[in-house]
Enzyme design. Structure first.
Site, PDB file in Angstrom:
ATOM      1  N   LYS A 239       0.850  -1.200   0.000  1.00 12.62           N
ATOM      2  CA  LYS A 239       0.000   0.000   0.000  1.00 12.62           C
ATOM      3  C   LYS A 239       0.881   1.244   0.000  1.00 12.62           C
ATOM      4  O   LYS A 239       1.757   1.398   0.883  1.00 12.62           O
ATOM      5  CB  LYS A 239      -0.874  -0.050   1.251  1.00 12.62           C
ATOM      6  CG  LYS A 239      -2.147   0.752   1.176  1.00 12.62           C
ATOM      7  CD  LYS A 239      -3.004   0.427   2.391  1.00 12.62           C
ATOM      8  CE  LYS A 239      -4.272   1.206   2.419  1.00 12.62           C
ATOM      9  NZ  LYS A 239      -4.965   1.047   3.708  1.00 12.62           N
TER      10      LYS A 239
HETATM   11  C1  E4P Z   1      -8.218   2.248   3.638  1.00 17.29           C
HETATM   12  O1  E4P Z   1      -7.541   1.342   3.247  1.00 17.29           O
HETATM   13  C2  E4P Z   1      -8.121   2.839   4.957  1.00 17.29           C
HETATM   14  O2  E4P Z   1      -7.526   1.905   5.839  1.00 17.29           O
HETATM   15  C3  E4P Z   1      -9.438   3.166   5.577  1.00 17.29           C
HETATM   16  O3  E4P Z   1     -10.508   2.729   4.815  1.00 17.29           O
HETATM   17  C4  E4P Z   1      -9.559   4.504   6.208  1.00 17.29           C
HETATM   18  O4  E4P Z   1     -10.821   4.606   6.807  1.00 17.29           O
HETATM   19  P1  E4P Z   1     -11.192   5.752   7.859  1.00 17.29           P
HETATM   20  O5  E4P Z   1     -11.417   7.009   7.105  1.00 17.29           O
HETATM   21  O6  E4P Z   1     -12.446   5.243   8.515  1.00 17.29           O
HETATM   22  O7  E4P Z   1     -10.029   5.857   8.804  1.00 17.29           O
END
Ligand code: E4P
Length: 217
Positions: A87
């Site tokens: 990522k």
């Molecule tokens: C995506 O991969 C992120 O981990 C995540 O969806 C972020 O979500 P949040 O905005 O609820 O922290």
């Protein structure tokens, strides 16, 4: 539509896995910190533990922000397990690193995407997944789902193979609407996934079926 769970909590991952509908896991540094997983080795071991629970893709986020750091870290993460997807943040060096990894057969997820232009760049760089954050857009009074529609249109126009991974999903209606728009994947909390199960008429109907069965037996 693939279902990913957005957590580093092993109990919740196991719980989602028992439903039989889980296709993957996404994590980020905040989710790791929430589970009090700290230090490079512990974090790597935690990724391996997640890979042992599920069969699908596990997104593991780099911490470095330069091209060199991301390449080194991403290669180490990818070497941990074949299910790992590296990522990378949507910054200039993240896009460059994405191109490097896609040229070298390592799968990627470009994160922190908030515009169709960013998603276009991620696709051009060969990202496996692109993660538009719909909940965080909603938080600032901007329509997160509209962004999913825009990216769907752009990707379909050019037949890009990058999968749209609707991220920052907060609740069940986000999942329903992402499915209608045609997101390839959604990642959200267990509560949002389990919310799909719920309908009062299901509960009332089942209660009546069971009561009627008892009357006759
Ligand atoms: C995506 O991969 C992120 O981990 C995540 O969806 C972020 O979500 P949040 O905005 O609820 O922290």
């Amino acid at each position: 539509m693939k279902f990913f769970i957005d957590t580093a909590n092993l109990t919740q991952i196991k719980e989602a896995q028992t439903l039989g509908i889980l296709d993957g896991v996404t994590t980020n540094p905040s989710l790791m910190a929430k589970e009090r997983i700290t230090g490079t080795e512990n974090i790597k071991n935690h990724y391996k533990a997640i890979c042992d629970i599920i069969e699908g893709d596990v997104s593991a986020e780099v911490i470095g922000t330069t091209y060199e750091e991301m390449i080194k870290e991403g290669e180490e993460l990818a070497a941990l397990h074949p299910q790992i997807v590296v990522k990378l943040p949507m910054i200039k060096d993240g896009v460059k690193a994405c191109k490097y990894f896609s040229d070298n057969g390592i799968r990627t997820n470009i994160t922190l995407v908030f515009s169709a232009g960013q998603a276009l760049l991620a696709a051009k760089a060969g990202a496996t997944y692109v993660s538009p954050f719909i909940g965080r857009l909603d938080d600032i009074s901007t329509d997160g789902l509209h962004l999913i529609s825009e990216i769907r249109k752009v990707y379909d126009n050019y037949n890009f193979q990058t999968e749209i991974l609707a991220a920052s999903v907060r609740h069940t209606m986000h999942i329903n609407n992402c499915a209608k728009i045609g997101a390839d994947v959604m990642t959200g909390p267990l509560s949002a996934i389990e919310g799909l199960l719920k309908h009062p008429l299901t509960d009332i109907g089942l209660e009546k079926f069971l009561a009627d069965y008892k009357k006759g037996n």
